[in-house]
Write an enzyme that holds these catalytic residues in place. Structure first.
Site, PDB file in Angstrom:
ATOM      1  N   LYS A  75       0.851  -1.191   0.000  1.00 32.88           N
ATOM      2  CA  LYS A  75       0.000   0.000   0.000  1.00 32.88           C
ATOM      3  C   LYS A  75       0.888   1.243   0.000  1.00 32.88           C
ATOM      4  CE  LYS A  75       0.932   1.390   4.361  1.00 32.88           C
ATOM      5  NZ  LYS A  75       1.563   2.699   4.666  1.00 32.88           N
ATOM      6  N   ASP A  90      -3.346  -1.247  10.693  1.00 31.48           N
ATOM      7  CA  ASP A  90      -3.532  -1.145   9.246  1.00 31.48           C
ATOM      8  C   ASP A  90      -4.006  -2.457   8.622  1.00 31.48           C
ATOM      9  OD1 ASP A  90      -1.163  -2.476   9.670  1.00 31.48           O
ATOM     10  OD2 ASP A  90       0.006  -1.326   8.220  1.00 31.48           O
TER      11      ASP A  90
END
Length: 288
Positions: A11, A136
């Site tokens: 990401k 996350d």
């Protein structure tokens, strides 16, 4: 037993803002997060005894790994005994880079466990299991484009990022996440990215408008030597045609955002002449 495998997309943080310290000791975050095609591969098979993890070229910590903790949390959530599991990681995403590689691996394992042992498990329930392991993890389970708030675990799905290209470079040093958060407490004045403006640009499908709002508050607390290195990478990317460039996460990886028809090979080649870890990537949509 059959071997299952999934990719584990990294990401980037298109925008990363930190609003302050929460009563629970975590930081209140506001980020626009995006999955990218740079990825590891995670495979799973029912074999051996207990839980085993192997990763070529990666030193594993002593004690329980995040992968083992995630497996245990998964089977506790579905109410069944954990079978013997062998997990293998094929690494490509740099570690300790701000690209979420380790979290992405754990998230891919959770998706594999769901596929194999609980295919009817709602996505939200799997994200909640991931949230027990790291802030996350819910985003890495879901993937795509999202606004992340709270500790980074409160997600709002956003419109898909317009077609574009990325060049990503990790300089030859690490920036430990804990120390970067500690630096933020020093009271350093820092410019804040326009997260709301970025969300609006996504809703309009406006790549250039989004690029104008790319930013990361962690860049304000870099040490002078770190700053010179990060700024040098950003300058190269911008000179080679990137619409924007910024550090991802707590760094030190830097990404350049290029229009869809851009030739990114020149930027990648120039950076590869100075750095060992340089990658080209595209945005990736929802994973689950």
């Amino acid at each position: 037993m059959e071997r299952y495998a999934q990719t584990a997309p990294a990401k980037i943080n298109l925008a990363l803002d930190i609003l302050g310290l929460r009563p629970d000791g975590y930081h209140e975050m506001r980020m626009v997060m995006q999955s990218i095609s740079l990825c590891d591969t995670v495979s799973l098979e029912e074999a051996g005894k207990g839980f085993t993890l192997s990763a070529r070229g990666l030193a594993l910590p002593e004690g329980k790994t995040l992968e083992q903790r995630a497996a245990e949390a998964f089977f506790a959530a579905v109410g069944r005994t954990q079978p013997p599991l062998r997990v293998t990681l094929e690494k490509q995403t740099p570690a300790y880079a701000g690209l979420g590689g380790g979290s992405a691996d754990v998230a891919a394992l959770l998706r594999l466990l769901r596929e194999r042992y609980a295919p009817g498990m709602p996505r939200e329930a799997l994200e909640a299991v991931g949230g027990q392991i790291g802030s996350d993890m819910p985003f890495c389970v879901r993937g795509g484009t999202a606004l992340a708030e709270g500790r980074g675990d409160v997600l709002t799905e956003l419109p898909t990022l317009p077609d574009c290209r990325f060049v990503i470079c990790k300089p030859g040093f690490d920036l430990p996440t804990a120390s970067m958060f500690a630096r933020l407490r020093s009271g350093v004045d820092r410019p804040r990215p326009d997260v709301d403006g970025m969300v609006s640009a996504l809703e309009r499908g406006d790549l250039e408008g989004l690029a104008q709002r790319v930013g990361n508050v962690f860049e304000a607390v870099l040490e002078p030597g770190e700053r010179r290195e990060i700024e040098g990478v950003k300058e190269t990317l911008l000179r080679q045609g990137a619409l924007a460039a910024a550090m991802s996460g707590s760094g030190p990886a830097v990404f350049g955002l290029f229009p869809p028809d851009a030739e990114t090979a020149g930027a990648a080649a120039e950076l590869k002449s100075r750095y060992a870890q340089v990658f080209e990537a595209r945005p990736v949509g929802r994973l689950l």
